[in-house]
Scaffold this active site. Structure first.
Site, mmCIF file in Angstrom:
data_model
loop_
_atom_site.group_PDB
_atom_site.id
_atom_site.type_symbol
_atom_site.label_atom_id
_atom_site.label_comp_id
_atom_site.label_asym_id
_atom_site.label_seq_id
_atom_site.Cartn_x
_atom_site.Cartn_y
_atom_site.Cartn_z
ATOM 1 N N HIS A 87 35.090 31.672 36.859
ATOM 2 C CA HIS A 87 36.473 31.675 37.515
ATOM 3 C C HIS A 87 36.791 30.138 37.603
ATOM 4 C CE1 HIS A 87 36.457 35.894 38.532
ATOM 5 N NE2 HIS A 87 37.363 35.852 37.758
ATOM 6 N N CYS A 137 32.546 28.872 41.023
ATOM 7 C CA CYS A 137 32.086 30.091 40.242
ATOM 8 C C CYS A 137 32.114 29.747 38.787
ATOM 9 C CB CYS A 137 33.256 30.953 40.456
ATOM 10 S SG CYS A 137 33.074 32.553 39.115
ATOM 11 N N CYS A 179 35.179 37.093 41.851
ATOM 12 C CA CYS A 179 34.276 38.202 41.504
ATOM 13 C C CYS A 179 34.149 39.252 42.427
ATOM 14 C CB CYS A 179 33.084 37.541 41.140
ATOM 15 S SG CYS A 179 33.349 36.431 39.862
ATOM 16 N N HIS A 221 45.907 43.191 30.848
ATOM 17 C CA HIS A 221 46.027 42.412 29.669
ATOM 18 C C HIS A 221 45.149 42.976 28.621
ATOM 19 C CE1 HIS A 221 41.988 40.416 30.251
ATOM 20 N NE2 HIS A 221 42.701 40.031 31.516
ATOM 21 N N LYS A 225 43.479 36.273 33.657
ATOM 22 C CA LYS A 225 44.386 36.088 34.204
ATOM 23 C C LYS A 225 44.255 34.365 34.818
ATOM 24 C CE LYS A 225 47.738 36.793 37.311
ATOM 25 N NZ LYS A 225 48.882 36.192 36.949
ATOM 26 N N CYS A 256 32.216 34.249 45.885
ATOM 27 C CA CYS A 256 33.492 34.090 45.086
ATOM 28 C C CYS A 256 34.351 35.261 45.353
ATOM 29 C CB CYS A 256 33.006 34.252 43.613
ATOM 30 S SG CYS A 256 34.671 34.180 42.420
ATOM 31 N N HIS A 266 41.571 44.291 29.232
ATOM 32 C CA HIS A 266 41.436 45.424 29.837
ATOM 33 C C HIS A 266 41.729 46.838 28.666
ATOM 34 C CE1 HIS A 266 42.986 43.076 33.162
ATOM 35 N NE2 HIS A 266 41.722 43.221 33.316
ATOM 36 N N LYS A 292 37.436 32.545 27.587
ATOM 37 C CA LYS A 292 37.688 34.160 27.932
ATOM 38 C C LYS A 292 38.982 34.218 28.253
ATOM 39 C CE LYS A 292 36.536 37.680 31.285
ATOM 40 N NZ LYS A 292 36.523 38.037 32.764
HETATM 41 N N1 MSP Z 1 36.796 46.042 39.027
HETATM 42 C C1 MSP Z 1 35.791 45.567 38.282
HETATM 43 C C2 MSP Z 1 34.915 46.477 37.700
HETATM 44 C C3 MSP Z 1 34.291 47.450 38.555
HETATM 45 S S1 MSP Z 1 33.601 48.846 37.806
HETATM 46 C C4 MSP Z 1 33.156 49.822 38.910
HETATM 47 C C5 MSP Z 1 36.405 44.411 37.280
HETATM 48 N N2 MSP Z 1 37.502 44.406 37.042
HETATM 49 S S2 MSP Z 1 38.369 43.583 36.033
HETATM 50 O O1 MSP Z 1 39.586 44.211 35.945
HETATM 51 O O2 MSP Z 1 38.387 42.247 36.480
HETATM 52 O O3 MSP Z 1 37.585 43.786 34.754
HETATM 53 C C6 MSP Z 1 37.380 45.031 34.286
HETATM 54 C C7 MSP Z 1 36.674 44.815 32.787
HETATM 55 O O4 MSP Z 1 37.609 44.304 31.857
HETATM 56 C C8 MSP Z 1 35.415 44.176 32.582
HETATM 57 O O5 MSP Z 1 34.555 44.964 31.905
HETATM 58 C C9 MSP Z 1 35.809 42.765 32.053
HETATM 59 O O6 MSP Z 1 34.696 42.426 31.329
HETATM 60 C C10 MSP Z 1 36.797 43.449 31.295
HETATM 61 N N3 MSP Z 1 37.537 42.317 30.529
HETATM 62 C C11 MSP Z 1 38.358 41.479 31.462
HETATM 63 N N4 MSP Z 1 38.783 40.350 30.512
HETATM 64 C C12 MSP Z 1 38.293 40.395 29.241
HETATM 65 C C13 MSP Z 1 38.325 39.928 28.207
HETATM 66 N N5 MSP Z 1 39.041 38.750 27.915
HETATM 67 N N6 MSP Z 1 37.459 40.270 27.121
HETATM 68 C C14 MSP Z 1 37.122 41.594 27.093
HETATM 69 N N7 MSP Z 1 36.790 42.202 28.517
HETATM 70 C C15 MSP Z 1 37.452 41.821 29.541
HETATM 71 O O7 MSP Z 1 35.467 43.733 36.800
#
Ligand code: MSP
Length: 498
Positions: free
Chosen positions: A146, A143, A128, A17, A298, A125, A20, A295
């Protein structure tokens, strides 16, 4: 100089999304900018495929974790060109080379005496994949990130002696005030260390979907350690011809969201020290993209699909919007209204119009050839911004750098209004003045375009091609570095009305 920038690796429990896309775009701007400066750059992104979040999502979807990982990893991979992201490699933690390297490094941590067997009891969690303590536990054992109930875990597993790194981490933070930025995040990490570090689980006994522990075949590594190591393992096999570790390690920048600060600022340097590997140079922590104050995630079901935005407006517009409207390093709301107004006011009207009307005037008044004449020196100081931009990018201040460039874009538009070349053109006696004005605006346009290249790769390439001066080298981002005399091509509207 070598420059290594990474994004977090993304969980494959769901489709990508905008959150990411955000980190990935930011890292791409840094990588592209550094390449323009002639640095040797390596830019890594990828997917985090092991552990509970993925295993549980697969179970819900009625497929194996491997099947879910394969299909979702592909979706992340496919998103990169859509966003115009120029990553040098895409790591998947299910890659066999990664798995082997994780085992090697963690075996070393074990052999160095930092691992012991113990009983874990506490709140966990699964989303997380984090064992929560103290302030990390929300009301009624939920959590705080979440909002789901935490699970009480009770199992025998291998522990990492994080507490042994209390002093080394305090020293690291003392010695390197720029290890974590922005400052508020540095303070947050430091406060966590100052509370006193406790040992953490390095392995999980109940889970099968992970990297097997070499000295205990009943267990897999806790997903965070497997995942963090991606930044290091990727360098060893990204290029089949040579090992890039010596060239690029330690990483220059890990970009991360604020939710994963503890893992990157505490567990990660401690683990590396335990394996006698140097910690990274900098972590830069950005905020969250918010939708109606929450935030985007998903689990909350309020996600924006980056594909849809790109389909309508193009990737450049998304890149511009995210880094301009949300101050990089802070939380910020995103909305369609704000997006559309930036698109129209800034991209279409300010930059897009500057480019099209300037080029059109050269065609109209000078048969498409840029006059060979002196530059208007009054624009010099407004366009002498390459260093201000690069200093900001060096500090990951991507919004600040873009703001400096945008001031110059606005200055050029004001200059055109002030000089009113359409009036000067009516007076044959003022031909020299017209030459200078046109040449100066074209040169100014070229400078801001080179500087914007890292942010708007597609649009800027079109402009530089139309200017017949395609170089994006940073050395050419100086007012006066371009030539007069070039024959201009045509430029279709860069950011058409939608
Ligand atoms: N898999 C772990 C990271 C491992 S790194 C060794 C993880 N994955 S994640 O897919 O949940 O999130 C990845 C990144 O996307 C995180 O830095 C997270 O902060 C970012 N984001 C997810 N949703 C976000 C927003 N709504 N806004 C900005 N960044 C966000 O955590």
């Amino acid at each position: 100089m070598s420059y290594y920038v990474t994004t977090p690796i993304y969980y494959v429990n769901a489709a990508p999304h905008l959150g990411h896309a955000y980190t990935t775009i930011a890292a791409d701007v840094m990588a592209r900018h550094m390449r323009q400066r002639g640095e040797e750059v390596f830019f890594l992104t990828g997917t985090d495929e092991h552990g509970e979040p993925v295993a549980q999502a697969a179970e819900r979807a009625g497929v194996t974790p491997r099947e879910l990982a394969d299909s979702n990893a592909q979706r992340f991979k496919d998103l990169m060109p859509v966003l115009e992201v120029s990553n040098d490699f895409f790591i998947r933690t299910s890659d066999v080379q990664h798995v082997q390297r994780v085992q090697d490094v963690l075996q070393r941590v074990h052999d160095n005496g930092f691992v012991y067997k113990g009983l874990y009891e506490g709140w966990y969690c699964p989303r997380c994949a984090d064992f929560k303590t103290g302030a990390e536990i929300g009301p009624d054992n939920t959590c705080p990130i979440h909002g789901i109930p935490l699970e009480w875990e009770h199992e025998e597993n291998w522990f990492f002696r994080l507490s042994d790194f209390q002093q080394p981490l305090e020293d690291l933070f003392e010695r390197r005030p720029d290890f974590v930025a922005p400052r508020a995040r540095y303070n947050e990490a430091k406060a966590f260390i100052d509370q006193g570090l406790q040992d953490v689980s390095l392995t999980r006994a109940k889970l099968r979907w992970g990297v097997p522990v070499p000295w205990d075949d009943g267990q897999v590594f806790y997903v965070w350690f497997d995942a963090l190591l991606n930044y290091y393992t990727a360098l060893s096999y990204a290029d089949s011809a040579c090992d890039l570790t010596d060239t690029f390690w330690p990483a220059t920048y890990h970009l991360i969201g604020k939710d994963i600060l503890k893992f990157h600022s505490i567990y990660w340097p401690a683990l590396l020290m335990a394996a006698q590997i140097e910690p990274p140079q900098h972590l830069y922590v950005h905020g969250f993209l918010l939708q109606e104050g929450q935030k985007m995630s998903k689990s909350l079901g309020n996600v924006i699909d980056p594909h849809q935005v790109v389909e309508t407006y193009g990737a450049d517009a998304l890149r511009h919007y995210l880094l301009r409207d949300v101050s990089f390093g802070q939380d910020g709301s995103v909305s369609t209204t704000a997006f559309e107004s930036r698109y129209e006011a800034e991209l279409a009207n300010e930059y897009g119009n500057l480019a099209s009307r300037t080029i059109a005037m050269i065609h109209r008044y000078r048969d498409g050839v840029v006059p060979r004449t002196d530059l208007d020196e009054r624009l010099h100081s407004d366009l002498d911004i390459a260093q201000a931009v690069s200093e900001r990018v060096d500090n990951a201040d991507l919004t600040g750098a873009l703001d400096v460039i945008w001031h110059a874009v606005r200055r050029l538009n004001r200059y055109v209004e002030e000089q009113a070349p359409w009036q000067v053109a009516r007076d044959e006696a003022r031909s020299d003045e017209l030459d200078r004005t046109l040449r100066s605006v074209i040169e100014g346009l070229r400078v801001v375009t080179v500087l914007l290249h890292a942010y708007l790769p597609a649009a800027t390439e079109r402009v530089l091609t139309a200017l017949d001066q395609p170089s994006t080298d940073y050395a050419h981002a100086a007012y006066g570095a371009g030539d007069g005399g070039s024959r201009l091509g045509q430029l279709e509207p860069l950011f058409p009305k939608r």
